[in-house]
Design a protein around this motif. Sequence first.
Motif, mmCIF file in Angstrom:
data_model
loop_
_atom_site.group_PDB
_atom_site.id
_atom_site.type_symbol
_atom_site.label_atom_id
_atom_site.label_comp_id
_atom_site.label_asym_id
_atom_site.label_seq_id
_atom_site.Cartn_x
_atom_site.Cartn_y
_atom_site.Cartn_z
ATOM 1 N N GLU A 82 1.006 -1.253 -0.126
ATOM 2 C CA GLU A 82 -0.004 -0.120 -0.172
ATOM 3 C C GLU A 82 0.925 0.955 0.114
ATOM 4 N N LYS A 83 1.602 1.618 1.190
ATOM 5 C CA LYS A 83 2.696 2.507 1.259
ATOM 6 C C LYS A 83 3.708 2.739 -0.312
ATOM 7 N N GLN A 84 4.302 2.248 -0.804
ATOM 8 C CA GLN A 84 4.476 1.686 -2.415
ATOM 9 C C GLN A 84 3.899 2.444 -3.051
ATOM 10 N N PHE A 85 2.479 1.889 -3.263
ATOM 11 C CA PHE A 85 2.198 2.005 -4.301
ATOM 12 C C PHE A 85 1.656 3.503 -4.031
ATOM 13 N N ALA A 86 1.020 4.934 -2.980
ATOM 14 C CA ALA A 86 1.251 5.333 -2.831
ATOM 15 C C ALA A 86 2.022 7.066 -3.590
ATOM 16 N N ARG A 87 3.318 6.284 -3.352
ATOM 17 C CA ARG A 87 4.541 6.714 -4.007
ATOM 18 C C ARG A 87 4.448 6.884 -4.784
ATOM 19 N N PHE A 88 3.842 5.459 -5.706
ATOM 20 C CA PHE A 88 3.413 5.302 -7.130
ATOM 21 C C PHE A 88 2.876 6.333 -7.979
ATOM 22 N N THR A 89 1.659 6.960 -6.845
ATOM 23 C CA THR A 89 0.782 7.308 -7.806
ATOM 24 C C THR A 89 1.484 9.103 -7.286
ATOM 25 N N GLU A 90 2.213 9.675 -6.184
ATOM 26 C CA GLU A 90 2.648 10.559 -6.181
ATOM 27 C C GLU A 90 3.806 10.749 -7.670
ATOM 28 N N HIS A 91 4.308 9.592 -8.168
ATOM 29 C CA HIS A 91 5.077 9.393 -8.812
ATOM 30 C C HIS A 91 3.925 9.671 -10.653
ATOM 31 N N PHE A 92 3.465 9.071 -10.541
ATOM 32 C CA PHE A 92 2.830 8.613 -12.299
ATOM 33 C C PHE A 92 1.001 8.978 -12.109
ATOM 34 N N THR A 93 0.799 9.031 -13.383
ATOM 35 C CA THR A 93 -0.849 9.365 -13.755
ATOM 36 C C THR A 93 -0.724 8.250 -15.309
ATOM 37 N N ILE A 94 -2.096 7.419 -14.189
ATOM 38 C CA ILE A 94 -2.400 6.602 -15.359
ATOM 39 C C ILE A 94 -3.506 6.510 -16.574
ATOM 40 N N ILE A 95 -2.607 6.698 -17.794
ATOM 41 C CA ILE A 95 -3.988 6.991 -18.997
ATOM 42 C C ILE A 95 -4.098 5.692 -18.933
ATOM 43 N N LYS A 96 -3.718 4.813 -19.038
ATOM 44 C CA LYS A 96 -4.826 4.245 -19.617
ATOM 45 C C LYS A 96 -4.464 2.247 -19.551
ATOM 46 N N ILE A 97 -4.465 1.694 -19.519
ATOM 47 C CA ILE A 97 -4.006 0.163 -18.502
ATOM 48 C C ILE A 97 -4.608 -0.911 -19.965
ATOM 49 N N ASP A 98 -3.893 -1.503 -21.220
ATOM 50 C CA ASP A 98 -4.251 -2.218 -21.464
ATOM 51 C C ASP A 98 -3.617 -3.440 -21.684
ATOM 52 N N VAL A 99 -4.770 -4.620 -21.475
ATOM 53 C CA VAL A 99 -4.279 -6.338 -20.802
ATOM 54 C C VAL A 99 -4.178 -7.262 -21.654
ATOM 55 N N PHE A 100 -3.481 -8.284 -22.800
ATOM 56 C CA PHE A 100 -2.945 -8.795 -23.397
ATOM 57 C C PHE A 100 -3.485 -10.154 -22.797
ATOM 58 N N GLY A 101 -3.747 -11.345 -23.406
ATOM 59 C CA GLY A 101 -3.826 -12.594 -22.786
ATOM 60 C C GLY A 101 -5.861 -12.694 -22.113
ATOM 61 N N ASN A 102 -6.207 -14.416 -22.152
ATOM 62 C CA ASN A 102 -7.440 -14.221 -22.514
ATOM 63 C C ASN A 102 -7.817 -13.960 -20.421
ATOM 64 N N ALA A 103 -8.320 -12.886 -20.156
ATOM 65 C CA ALA A 103 -8.567 -12.440 -18.963
ATOM 66 C C ALA A 103 -9.982 -13.176 -18.106
ATOM 67 N N SER A 104 -9.554 -13.472 -16.989
ATOM 68 C CA SER A 104 -11.027 -14.431 -16.897
ATOM 69 C C SER A 104 -11.754 -12.748 -16.318
ATOM 70 N N ASP A 105 -13.131 -13.499 -15.378
ATOM 71 C CA ASP A 105 -14.345 -12.502 -15.460
ATOM 72 C C ASP A 105 -13.640 -12.170 -13.819
ATOM 73 N N GLU A 106 -13.095 -13.173 -13.759
ATOM 74 C CA GLU A 106 -12.589 -12.822 -11.830
ATOM 75 C C GLU A 106 -12.197 -11.265 -12.145
ATOM 76 N N LEU A 107 -11.037 -11.651 -13.167
ATOM 77 C CA LEU A 107 -9.781 -10.569 -13.138
ATOM 78 C C LEU A 107 -10.551 -9.761 -13.440
ATOM 79 N N LYS A 108 -11.923 -9.443 -14.719
ATOM 80 C CA LYS A 108 -12.409 -8.129 -15.228
ATOM 81 C C LYS A 108 -12.601 -7.609 -13.784
ATOM 82 N N ASP A 109 -13.897 -8.499 -13.201
ATOM 83 C CA ASP A 109 -14.322 -7.955 -12.212
ATOM 84 C C ASP A 109 -13.921 -7.137 -11.256
#
Length: 130
Positions: A82-109
């Motif tokens: 959690e703390k490391q990801f908070a630092r991540f969001t201090e550094h970057f703004t996510i524009i989009k995330i492309d997910v490649f592979g046959n993602a399950s409905d569980e992952l999507k949800d």
Amino acid sequence: MKEYNKSEIIFVVEMNPNDGITSDMVSEFSKFYTDTIDKNEPNTLGWGFYKSGDKIILIERYLNDAAAIQHAKNISEGEILEKQFARFTEHFTIIKIDVFGNASDELKDFVKPFGLPFYFHNSYAMFSRG
């Protein structure tokens, strides 16, 4: 005959550095965060930050859906990264995330509540040696 991993999931995250974040800061944090993921997530097959013009591209490779879900859990509130990801969001703004592979409905949800722009792309054919 070699057995391939047909369950690999690849995230390609397009990001902008936040205001005031220099190239040196991106480089230093990227090394720190990559090492953190390597030490804490054995089913993350690969992790890399790349410069693409003014943008930063993060490529995340997971053994399977469960590994991707585990990463999402790890960065959530009250969890080990959690703390490391908070630092991540201090550094970057996510524009989009492309997910490649046959993602399950569980992952999507599972990723929906993060409120990020996820785009899922199923494979026609692939192999992974990793």
